[in-house]
Write a protein that holds these residues in place. Structure first.
Motif, mmCIF file in Angstrom:
data_model
loop_
_atom_site.group_PDB
_atom_site.id
_atom_site.type_symbol
_atom_site.label_atom_id
_atom_site.label_comp_id
_atom_site.label_asym_id
_atom_site.label_seq_id
_atom_site.Cartn_x
_atom_site.Cartn_y
_atom_site.Cartn_z
ATOM 1 N N GLN A 1 -69.779 -32.372 -5.183
ATOM 2 C CA GLN A 1 -70.086 -31.642 -3.955
ATOM 3 C C GLN A 1 -70.285 -30.154 -4.246
ATOM 4 O O GLN A 1 -71.242 -29.554 -3.775
ATOM 5 C CB GLN A 1 -68.956 -31.850 -2.949
ATOM 6 C CG GLN A 1 -69.251 -31.324 -1.571
ATOM 7 C CD GLN A 1 -68.128 -31.646 -0.595
ATOM 8 O OE1 GLN A 1 -66.974 -31.814 -0.985
ATOM 9 N NE2 GLN A 1 -68.470 -31.729 0.681
ATOM 10 N N ILE A 2 -69.393 -29.583 -5.037
ATOM 11 C CA ILE A 2 -69.515 -28.156 -5.362
ATOM 12 C C ILE A 2 -70.765 -27.880 -6.185
ATOM 13 O O ILE A 2 -71.417 -26.850 -6.020
ATOM 14 C CB ILE A 2 -68.259 -27.658 -6.125
ATOM 15 C CG1 ILE A 2 -67.063 -27.625 -5.189
ATOM 16 C CG2 ILE A 2 -68.478 -26.281 -6.723
ATOM 17 C CD1 ILE A 2 -65.766 -27.231 -5.871
ATOM 18 N N PHE A 3 -71.112 -28.802 -7.076
ATOM 19 C CA PHE A 3 -72.269 -28.587 -7.939
ATOM 20 C C PHE A 3 -73.595 -28.952 -7.283
ATOM 21 O O PHE A 3 -74.646 -28.743 -7.867
ATOM 22 C CB PHE A 3 -72.086 -29.341 -9.257
ATOM 23 C CG PHE A 3 -71.082 -28.691 -10.154
ATOM 24 C CD1 PHE A 3 -71.402 -27.560 -10.880
ATOM 25 C CD2 PHE A 3 -69.794 -29.196 -10.243
ATOM 26 C CE1 PHE A 3 -70.466 -26.953 -11.689
ATOM 27 C CE2 PHE A 3 -68.852 -28.580 -11.053
ATOM 28 C CZ PHE A 3 -69.189 -27.454 -11.776
ATOM 29 N N ASP A 4 -73.537 -29.476 -6.069
ATOM 30 C CA ASP A 4 -74.757 -29.744 -5.312
ATOM 31 C C ASP A 4 -75.362 -28.406 -4.899
ATOM 32 O O ASP A 4 -74.693 -27.573 -4.279
ATOM 33 C CB ASP A 4 -74.416 -30.596 -4.085
ATOM 34 C CG ASP A 4 -75.632 -30.983 -3.271
ATOM 35 O OD1 ASP A 4 -76.712 -30.388 -3.450
ATOM 36 O OD2 ASP A 4 -75.497 -31.899 -2.444
ATOM 37 N N ASN A 5 -76.615 -28.194 -5.241
ATOM 38 C CA ASN A 5 -77.271 -26.905 -4.959
ATOM 39 C C ASN A 5 -77.390 -26.591 -3.478
ATOM 40 O O ASN A 5 -77.581 -25.439 -3.101
ATOM 41 C CB ASN A 5 -78.650 -26.859 -5.614
ATOM 42 C CG ASN A 5 -78.547 -26.763 -7.118
ATOM 43 O OD1 ASN A 5 -77.584 -26.219 -7.654
ATOM 44 N ND2 ASN A 5 -79.525 -27.320 -7.810
ATOM 45 N N THR A 6 -77.271 -27.609 -2.617
ATOM 46 C CA THR A 6 -77.371 -27.366 -1.174
ATOM 47 C C THR A 6 -76.012 -27.063 -0.540
ATOM 48 O O THR A 6 -75.948 -26.707 0.636
ATOM 49 C CB THR A 6 -77.990 -28.594 -0.468
ATOM 50 O OG1 THR A 6 -77.143 -29.728 -0.662
ATOM 51 C CG2 THR A 6 -79.389 -28.883 -0.997
ATOM 52 N N PHE A 7 -74.934 -27.201 -1.315
ATOM 53 C CA PHE A 7 -73.592 -26.955 -0.788
ATOM 54 C C PHE A 7 -73.379 -25.453 -0.615
ATOM 55 O O PHE A 7 -73.877 -24.646 -1.395
ATOM 56 C CB PHE A 7 -72.540 -27.549 -1.734
ATOM 57 C CG PHE A 7 -71.160 -27.619 -1.148
ATOM 58 C CD1 PHE A 7 -70.890 -28.396 -0.035
ATOM 59 C CD2 PHE A 7 -70.126 -26.902 -1.716
ATOM 60 C CE1 PHE A 7 -69.609 -28.466 0.496
ATOM 61 C CE2 PHE A 7 -68.838 -26.971 -1.196
ATOM 62 C CZ PHE A 7 -68.590 -27.756 -0.084
#
Length: 186
Positions: free
Chosen positions: A26-32
């Motif tokens: 989740q943290i490494f998702d660019n949209t987060f």
């Protein structure tokens, strides 16, 4: 981000590895809305070590740094898996613009000591210690290496069947003495 970092690490620490990976993804998702920081990588590095070694350590609670060949083989397999994960973490840090800092290097060296990889820990320390700010944690790790080297030396000299000329005993002494002197001269 601090809250997420702690959630990830506590998930690893308490054995909720799939939850830790979900939070990490989740943290490494660019949209987060939150972006990982250096501490995120440090805690993931620690957590990866916990995850990969937890089963082994639970079965070998009384493990010493001088271990038999069968245990060394098991540790070697787990260590190789850890190395692959470490390289992924290191590359991800670099791709996101983070440099390895003293804390990250210290954590990595400490993990190598935990994995009974003293040669690698010392080699890595020698490679990076001139480029990082040495702190109390760094010296503490050096003391752990020092203590483990001494324990290994005493164990090896007590359990090895030496020939009459003691050349093997002298080789063991020189090997450990040179490493210990390197640490002492920091």
């Amino acid at each position: 981000i601090e809250t997420y970092n702690l959630l990830i690490f506590n998930s690893y620490k308490n054995g909720f590895y799939s939850d830790a990976r979900k939070l990490k993804d989740q943290i490494f998702d660019n949209t987060f809305h939150l972006k990982p920081d250096c501490q995120t990588f440090n805690l993931i590095l620690k957590g990866t070590h916990i995850e990969l070694f937890s089963e082994f350590l639970s079965k070998n609670k009384d493990i010493k740094h001088y271990v038999d060949e069968e245990t060394k083989e098991k540790l070697s397999v787990i260590s190789k898996n850890f190395d692959l994960e470490y390289q992924k973490i290191k590359l991800d840090m670099k791709n996101r613009g983070f440099e390895m800092q003293a804390e990250t290097e210290n954590i990595y060296i400490d993990i190598l000591v935990d994995q009974n990889r003293l040669e690698e820990a010392l080699n890595h320390f020698e490679k990076v210690h001139k480029n990082i700010q040495i702190d109390l944690f760094t010296y503490t790790i050096c003391l752990r290496i020092y203590k483990t080297l001494l324990n290994n030396y005493h164990y090896n000299t007590k359990t090895t069947n030496f020939s009459k000329n003691n050349s093997s005993k002298n080789e063991i002494y020189e090997k450990y003495n040179s490493k210990i002197n390197y640490i002492k001269n920091l």
